[in-house]
Design an enzyme around this catalytic site. Structure first.
Site, short mmCIF file in Angstrom:
data_model
loop_
_atom_site.label_atom_id
_atom_site.label_comp_id
_atom_site.label_asym_id
_atom_site.label_seq_id
_atom_site.Cartn_x
_atom_site.Cartn_y
_atom_site.Cartn_z
N CYS A 1 5.85 -6.73 -57.43
CA CYS A 1 6.65 -6.04 -58.46
C CYS A 1 8.02 -6.66 -58.72
CB CYS A 1 6.85 -4.58 -58.07
SG CYS A 1 5.33 -3.64 -58.13
N1 LIG Z 1 1.57 -2.02 -56.29
C1 LIG Z 1 2.82 -1.62 -56.43
O1 LIG Z 1 3.64 -1.68 -55.51
C2 LIG Z 1 3.26 -1.00 -57.73
C3 LIG Z 1 4.46 -0.32 -57.77
C4 LIG Z 1 4.88 0.24 -58.96
C5 LIG Z 1 4.11 0.03 -60.08
N2 LIG Z 1 2.95 -0.66 -60.02
C6 LIG Z 1 2.18 -0.85 -61.24
O2 LIG Z 1 0.96 -0.14 -61.19
C7 LIG Z 1 -0.06 -0.87 -61.85
C8 LIG Z 1 -1.25 -1.01 -60.95
O3 LIG Z 1 -0.86 -1.62 -59.73
P1 LIG Z 1 -1.82 -1.70 -58.46
O4 LIG Z 1 -1.05 -2.45 -57.45
O5 LIG Z 1 -2.39 -0.38 -58.13
O6 LIG Z 1 -2.99 -2.64 -59.07
P2 LIG Z 1 -4.39 -3.01 -58.41
O7 LIG Z 1 -4.74 -4.35 -58.95
O8 LIG Z 1 -4.38 -2.79 -56.94
O9 LIG Z 1 -5.40 -1.92 -59.01
C9 LIG Z 1 -5.73 -1.79 -60.36
C10 LIG Z 1 -7.13 -1.17 -60.47
O10 LIG Z 1 -7.37 -0.90 -61.85
C11 LIG Z 1 -8.75 -1.17 -62.11
N3 LIG Z 1 -8.95 -1.33 -63.55
C12 LIG Z 1 -8.64 -2.35 -64.35
N4 LIG Z 1 -8.92 -2.07 -65.63
C13 LIG Z 1 -9.45 -0.82 -65.64
C14 LIG Z 1 -9.92 0.06 -66.65
N5 LIG Z 1 -9.92 -0.30 -67.93
N6 LIG Z 1 -10.40 1.25 -66.29
C15 LIG Z 1 -10.41 1.65 -64.99
N7 LIG Z 1 -9.96 0.87 -63.99
C16 LIG Z 1 -9.48 -0.33 -64.30
C17 LIG Z 1 -9.04 -2.39 -61.27
O11 LIG Z 1 -10.44 -2.56 -61.05
C18 LIG Z 1 -8.26 -2.07 -59.99
O12 LIG Z 1 -9.06 -1.36 -59.06
C19 LIG Z 1 0.59 -2.19 -62.30
O13 LIG Z 1 1.02 -2.08 -63.63
C20 LIG Z 1 1.78 -2.31 -61.42
O14 LIG Z 1 2.82 -3.01 -62.03
C21 LIG Z 1 2.48 -1.16 -58.87
#
Ligand SMILES: NC(=O)c1ccc[n+]([C@@H]2O[C@H](COP(=O)([O-])OP(=O)(O)OC[C@H]3O[C@@H](n4cnc5c(N)ncnc54)[C@H](O)[C@@H]3O)[C@@H](O)[C@H]2O)c1
Length: 408
Positions: free
Chosen positions: A269
């Protein structure tokens, strides 16, 4: 009592789904990845995160998952969308996955008869929710936002490794709202879900989108400031950045957190948010120089450490790098300072050996052309004539939450 659906069962989405279920609510998770869906339905964690497996197993009666967006939307009243928004070639965030998810949700909304709230949680640039995603919902559902359904942008302020705890105990909740009804619905939902509801900041979609990025970039500016002090202290006889930052942090205007001289921040992030703020400013016809400088400083830290080690390293010197994940207790190596340092050392002619108890398999692949990742710390130490520890030592408890590693 609301029923929730969570679109995207990754590190953040699966943790939120389990946390909401643990508070007594029914939750339907959706993912395009059948493995993630199967894992949740079998009571297992689809992603690595502290306590996630236990929480899913303990709440199976309220938590289930499906690959069908329609099924999940029809069974719930409030949907959180937490899909990837990867950095695109311009430095902004790609809406590719979110747009696809919003299309599927729109199709499902067409079949709904009652009001539904769609909440985007993924990190995006200001304007993305209103102008990039909301029109997809209206077009695909044939319905009108503010009448048939509501839209909010509401990010979470979590750190990997403590996602569940951070989600359930935030400093504040941030609600960007299309209209009053959308915002009220989400604020009420947070008040019901969170054990001790903190202040809720309600605002426009765009202000909330900017606030999310501003929080992250402000925190990284603090990290970069501490690293600037560290560089100065290392050049002042008797200088000690820990002593200086401990005192500095006592000033209530400043605070101690994230003010630790270190190797810099990393992870999925923080680094990309500064790049995105720089991009946003250029699009708006100005510059976010502070964000650009913070990013530049952070990316130069491996080089700074290399400079300081220079006298100890001749061609072929074996250097051990201990700590390859972007922070302790994590296997994530994205934008890790340890990896950057190992690569810089190898390019400089050092023979690099490295060790990390959690990140070794990912790191082995990443460092395949740069060094040897060893399973044994003892072997690493035995082979090396210079050892670089990239993980926090002793007092720097603040840095573990922020993903920065203390320079040793
Ligand atoms: N990981 C962090 O620390 C964090 C912190 C704050 C914000 N975020 C934000 O949250 C979002 C997700 O992060 P994450 O780390 O959980 O990502 P991740 O890659 O671990 O998980 C994303 C999931 O979404 C699924 N996916 C993709 N397209 C899809 C769809 N159309 N329908 C249903 N599922 C779908 C994927 O298969 C995956 O399982 C990002 O935008 C990130 O910037 C993450």
């Amino acid at each position: 009592m609301s029923t929730f659906s969570i679109v995207g069962l990754g590190k953040l989405g699966a943790s939120m789904a389990a946390a909401i279920a643990s508070r007594g609510f029914k939750v339907v998770g959706v993912d395009v990845n059948a493995h993630a869906v199967d894992a949740v339905n079998a009571g297992r964690a689809p992603a690595q995160e502290t306590d996630l497996g236990d929480l899913i197993a303990a709440n199976r009666e309220r938590l289930r998952a499906t690959t069908s967006h329609r099924e999940a939307i029809l069974e719930s009243d409030v949907t959180f969308v937490i899909v990837p928004t990867p950095t695109d070639e311009s430095g902004g965030f790609s809406l590719q996955y979110a747009a696809w998810a919003f299309g599927e949700i729109g199709d499902a909304l067409a079949r709904k008869h009652n009001y539904h709230l769609v909440v985007l949680t993924s990190t995006v640039l200001p304007g993305s929710t209103r102008y990039g995603l909301l029109p997809i919902l209206e077009q695909r559902s044939g319905k009108q936002c503010g009448v048939d359904f509501g839209v909010c942008y509401s990010p979470e302020f979590i750190a990997l490794g403590s996602v569940i705890r951070d989600f359930l105990h935030p400093d504040f909740t941030l609600v960007g709202e299309f209209d009053d009804r959308s915002g009220r619905t989400l604020a009420d939902a947070y008040a019901a879900i969170l054990p001790k509801p903190p202040p809720c900041q309600r605002m426009s979609l765009e202000n909330a989108e900017l606030t999310k990025i501003a929080v992250n970039t402000f925190v990284t500016t603090k990290v970069a400031y501490a690293n600037m002090l560290a560089d100065l202290c290392e050049r002042i006889p008797g200088g000690d950045v820990d002593v200086v930052s401990e005192a500095l942090g006592l000033d209530a205007r400043i605070g101690r957190r994230y003010l630790t001289g270190a190797l810099g921040y990393g992870g999925p992030c923080f680094p990309r948010d500064n790049v995105a703020l720089g991009y946003l400013a250029r699009v708006l016809g100005t510059r976010a120089e502070l964000a650009e400088t913070t990013d530049r400083m952070n990316r130069s830290l491996a080089g700074t450490v290399l400079e300081r080690l220079n006298l100890s390293i001749v061609h072929g010197t074996t250097v051990a790098v201990l700590g390859l994940a972007y922070k302790p207790f994590s296997h994530v190596i994205e934008e890790s300072q340890g990896i950057a340092l190992a690569k810089a050392l190898s390019r400089h002619g050092a023979r690099v050996v490295a060790h990390d108890p959690l990140a070794s398999s990912l790191a082995s692949h990443e460092l395949k052309d740069h060094g040897l990742v060893l399973d044994s710390l003892h072997d690493c130490l035995r082979q090396a004539s210079v050892v670089v520890i990239t993980t926090p030592a002793g007092r720097s408890r603040w840095s573990t939450a922020g993903g920065c590693s203390r320079r040793s």
